[in-house]
Design a protein around this motif. Structure first.
Motif, PDB file in Angstrom:
ATOM      1  N   ALA A 147      16.706  -5.496  -4.628  1.00 19.30           N
ATOM      2  CA  ALA A 147      17.053  -4.040  -5.491  1.00 19.30           C
ATOM      3  C   ALA A 147      15.979  -4.097  -6.476  1.00 19.30           C
ATOM      4  O   ALA A 147      15.087  -3.154  -6.702  1.00 19.30           O
ATOM      5  CB  ALA A 147      18.498  -3.852  -6.182  1.00 19.30           C
ATOM      6  N   ASP A 148      15.831  -5.224  -7.336  1.00 12.68           N
ATOM      7  CA  ASP A 148      14.904  -5.288  -8.456  1.00 12.68           C
ATOM      8  C   ASP A 148      13.229  -5.215  -7.829  1.00 12.68           C
ATOM      9  O   ASP A 148      12.505  -4.584  -8.308  1.00 12.68           O
ATOM     10  CB  ASP A 148      14.949  -6.636  -9.081  1.00 12.68           C
ATOM     11  N   CYS A 149      13.108  -5.818  -6.764  1.00 17.96           N
ATOM     12  CA  CYS A 149      11.897  -5.912  -5.838  1.00 17.96           C
ATOM     13  C   CYS A 149      11.565  -4.311  -5.421  1.00 17.96           C
ATOM     14  O   CYS A 149      10.448  -3.965  -5.647  1.00 17.96           O
ATOM     15  CB  CYS A 149      12.083  -6.859  -4.934  1.00 17.96           C
ATOM     16  N   ALA A 150      12.483  -3.875  -4.761  1.00 15.13           N
ATOM     17  CA  ALA A 150      12.372  -2.501  -4.483  1.00 15.13           C
ATOM     18  C   ALA A 150      12.060  -1.499  -5.448  1.00 15.13           C
ATOM     19  O   ALA A 150      11.182  -0.808  -5.388  1.00 15.13           O
ATOM     20  CB  ALA A 150      13.490  -1.867  -3.773  1.00 15.13           C
ATOM     21  N   HIS A 151      12.391  -1.622  -6.699  1.00 14.18           N
ATOM     22  CA  HIS A 151      12.141  -0.880  -8.067  1.00 14.18           C
ATOM     23  C   HIS A 151      10.589  -1.011  -8.240  1.00 14.18           C
ATOM     24  O   HIS A 151       9.933  -0.116  -8.573  1.00 14.18           O
ATOM     25  CB  HIS A 151      13.194  -1.213  -9.039  1.00 14.18           C
ATOM     26  N   ARG A 152      10.363  -2.360  -8.266  1.00 14.19           N
ATOM     27  CA  ARG A 152       8.938  -2.641  -9.100  1.00 14.19           C
ATOM     28  C   ARG A 152       7.987  -2.245  -7.996  1.00 14.19           C
ATOM     29  O   ARG A 152       6.878  -2.008  -8.303  1.00 14.19           O
ATOM     30  CB  ARG A 152       9.023  -4.261  -9.189  1.00 14.19           C
ATOM     31  N   LEU A 153       8.209  -2.316  -6.476  1.00 10.01           N
ATOM     32  CA  LEU A 153       7.225  -2.129  -5.635  1.00 10.01           C
ATOM     33  C   LEU A 153       6.926  -0.511  -5.481  1.00 10.01           C
ATOM     34  O   LEU A 153       5.986  -0.056  -4.773  1.00 10.01           O
ATOM     35  CB  LEU A 153       7.440  -2.710  -4.171  1.00 10.01           C
ATOM     36  N   ASN A 154       7.805   0.314  -5.976  1.00  5.44           N
ATOM     37  CA  ASN A 154       7.785   1.854  -5.697  1.00  5.44           C
ATOM     38  C   ASN A 154       7.029   2.433  -6.515  1.00  5.44           C
ATOM     39  O   ASN A 154       7.079   3.655  -7.072  1.00  5.44           O
ATOM     40  CB  ASN A 154       9.127   2.251  -5.952  1.00  5.44           C
ATOM     41  N   GLN A 155       5.574   2.046  -6.576  1.00  4.50           N
ATOM     42  CA  GLN A 155       4.412   2.747  -7.141  1.00  4.50           C
ATOM     43  C   GLN A 155       3.401   2.746  -6.110  1.00  4.50           C
ATOM     44  O   GLN A 155       3.267   1.992  -5.284  1.00  4.50           O
ATOM     45  CB  GLN A 155       3.687   2.126  -8.358  1.00  4.50           C
ATOM     46  N   SER A 156       2.788   4.169  -5.884  1.00  8.65           N
ATOM     47  CA  SER A 156       1.865   4.390  -5.014  1.00  8.65           C
ATOM     48  C   SER A 156       0.264   3.912  -5.167  1.00  8.65           C
ATOM     49  O   SER A 156      -0.224   4.267  -6.188  1.00  8.65           O
ATOM     50  CB  SER A 156       1.682   5.704  -4.356  1.00  8.65           C
ATOM     51  N   PRO A 157      -0.234   3.068  -4.412  1.00  7.54           N
ATOM     52  CA  PRO A 157      -1.662   2.634  -4.434  1.00  7.54           C
ATOM     53  C   PRO A 157      -2.687   3.896  -3.868  1.00  7.54           C
ATOM     54  O   PRO A 157      -3.695   3.684  -4.007  1.00  7.54           O
ATOM     55  CB  PRO A 157      -1.951   1.477  -3.525  1.00  7.54           C
ATOM     56  N   LEU A 158      -2.233   4.824  -3.086  1.00  2.31           N
ATOM     57  CA  LEU A 158      -2.939   5.894  -2.358  1.00  2.31           C
ATOM     58  C   LEU A 158      -3.924   6.569  -3.458  1.00  2.31           C
ATOM     59  O   LEU A 158      -3.041   7.190  -4.410  1.00  2.31           O
ATOM     60  CB  LEU A 158      -2.130   6.565  -1.380  1.00  2.31           C
ATOM     61  N   GLY A 159      -5.065   6.714  -3.134  1.00  3.61           N
ATOM     62  CA  GLY A 159      -5.864   7.379  -4.044  1.00  3.61           C
ATOM     63  C   GLY A 159      -6.612   6.453  -5.187  1.00  3.61           C
ATOM     64  O   GLY A 159      -7.650   7.020  -5.587  1.00  3.61           O
ATOM     65  N   ALA A 160      -6.551   5.148  -4.848  1.00  2.57           N
ATOM     66  CA  ALA A 160      -7.266   4.211  -5.603  1.00  2.57           C
ATOM     67  C   ALA A 160      -8.628   4.049  -5.074  1.00  2.57           C
ATOM     68  O   ALA A 160      -9.492   3.311  -5.347  1.00  2.57           O
ATOM     69  CB  ALA A 160      -6.520   2.872  -5.777  1.00  2.57           C
ATOM     70  N   ALA A 161      -8.579   4.509  -3.710  1.00  6.62           N
ATOM     71  CA  ALA A 161      -9.753   4.074  -2.637  1.00  6.62           C
ATOM     72  C   ALA A 161     -10.223   2.732  -2.755  1.00  6.62           C
ATOM     73  O   ALA A 161      -9.267   2.067  -2.390  1.00  6.62           O
ATOM     74  CB  ALA A 161     -10.959   4.965  -3.224  1.00  6.62           C
TER      75      ALA A 161
END
Length: 456
Positions: free
Chosen positions: A181-195
């Motif tokens: 659950a902690d892992c899921a919380h930390r990964l839940n940021q979007s890289p899309l748009g960083a190109a």
């Protein structure tokens, strides 16, 4: 894809080493979802026309249906799931497909796809672990009073209840679920748009794509967004810890199923035979779970070594980030399901467990505690007296609960007349009423609390 810069295509070996479609085709649903969100954002920002977006969305939906029905085609010349899908989209809708890649790179695209996939994988593993916990609680409830030996150094130490033993694994699985659950919380940021690595000059809305894909928000640094694989490493760390817990239970079942122990009978569904010895019933499912733990640990080590020396931002080494995660997920999911089935269906030989629990003077500590509690001895002195009693029992060939007050007085004259404590295994477990102890009353409290946790 490379026609503007290169005069010729890659050689056969380069094509083979460069292609990731054999394994990253597994990301097809996430890749299509990311492309849909990106196209919607591009149209909303006026970067592509609404007609182009409509064509792209319809084409992507059609590709989704094709992949779902027939699988993803493996075209090594197109390298990866991104180009396979984009090429198919262009075949379906024409020129609008060429505008989809505006303001993005395969670097942020794959980072987004991978995070989405791991997020789903965590949810599935959590469901499996919850089922495993439920099986443990059900059997612990059934055996809250059943006595078995507790071991240290694989020597009979003190009697415990089988319910208490099973609930120890419930607690391990509870921690495993919290780590995921902690892992899921930390990964839940979007890289899309960083190109590719530096962001883009187009007026994109990264918050919109993040929201559309269920992320909490966009990652704050474009370099970090495309080069980070912490989420994959953390997933593998969580998977490894979970596999270690499953392996410990598997090892116990292997021991318990052996004739010297005789604690359990595994049903046919979880056993195999021998090609030469007709009498054999081998605990192969448990042995494979134990073996899978090593492979999962190897997956974690593999990705750590891959990432340890990479400079920012993206390097092609990172193409090898997905196979170890995919393998660990597959093995862990199978291991959880196998252990859940074994826990739910095993037959516990409780009479044999109690017999072994009563051996090896397992209630000696109860005698030492009684000397401290009732007669004021320092524990070290009580330990010495009890050791002498055990030695005398060994010499006479009797069990500890067979000693008399005269026997004890002969060893420790200060106790001329005394009512001895209950040194049976039942009396021992019943006395262990401290919080988290093995007394059936405490075990039932733990089980009741666990049932509420699982319902919640």
């Amino acid at each position: 894809m490379w026609g503007g810069r290169f005069g010729a295509g890659p050689g056969d070996i380069m094509r083979e080493i460069n292609a990731s479609i054999p394994f990253d085709k597994r990301l097809w649903q996430e890749d299509i979802a990311g492309s849909k969100a990106h196209a919607q954002m591009l149209a909303a920002q006026g970067i592509i026309s609404s007609d182009d977006e409509t064509a792209i969305q319809q084409g992507l939906s059609a590709i989704h249906a094709e992949y779902e029905a027939d699988g993803v085609p493996e075209d090594w010349t197109l390298e990866d799931i991104h180009m396979v899908t984009e090429t198919r989209l262009r075949a379906l809708v024409g020129e609008p497909a060429a505008r989809l890649h505006t303001a993005r790179s395969r670097n942020d695209q794959v980072a987004t796809d991978f995070r989405l996939w791991v997020r789903v994988a965590i949810g599935r593993i959590d469901s499996g672990l919850k089922a495993f916990q439920s099986a443990l609680v059900a059997r612990a409830d059934e055996h809250a009073d059943s006595i078995m030996p507790g071991f240290t150094h694989l020597q009979v130490a003190q009697p415990v209840t089988l319910g208490h033993h099973l609930m120890a694994y419930y607690e391990m699985a509870k921690r495993d679920r919290s780590r995921f659950a902690d892992c899921a919380h930390r990964l839940n940021q979007s890289p899309l748009g960083a190109a590719a690595l530096a962001g883009t000059s187009f007026p994109i809305d990264r918050a919109a794509t993040a929201q559309a894909l269920g992320f909490d928000g966009p990652m704050g640094n474009s370099l970090d967004a495309v080069s980070d694989r912490d989420f994959a490493l953390e997933f593998l760390t969580c998977a490894t810890q979970t596999a270690l817990h499953l392996s410990r239970l598997a090892e116990e079942m292997i021991l318990w199923a052996s004739q010297p122990f005789g604690f359990i009978l595994l049903p046919d569904a979880w056993s195999t035979g021998s090609s030469i010895m007709p009498q054999k019933r081998n605990p192969d499912a448990a042995e494979l779970v134990r073996g899978h733990a090593g492979r999962i640990m190897g997956s974690m080590t593999s990705l750590m070594v891959t990432m340890k020396g990479l400079p920012l931002a993206y390097s092609k080494d990172m193409q090898d980030d997905k196979p170890p995660v995919f393998e660990a997920y597959d093995l862990l999911s199978l291991s959880i399901a196998a252990m859940t089935g074994m826990v739910g269906n095993v037959t516990f030989q409780t009479a044999r467990m109690r017999e072994v629990a009563a051996s090896g003077f397992s209630t000696a500590t109860d005698l030492a505690d009684w000397l401290v509690r009732e007669h004021g001895l320092a524990f070290r002195d009580a330990h010495h007296v009890t050791g002498s009693v055990v030695k005398a029992c060994e010499e006479r060939g009797i069990t500890l609960d067979a000693i008399t007050s005269n026997d004890l007085a002969a060893i420790y004259p200060q106790l001329q007349e005394s009512d001895l404590p209950d040194l049976s295994v039942e009396g021992s477990v019943a006395s262990r009423t401290s919080a988290g102890g093995t007394a059936p009353v405490r075990v039932r409290e733990e089980i009741a609390f666990a049932k509420k946790e699982l319902e919640a």
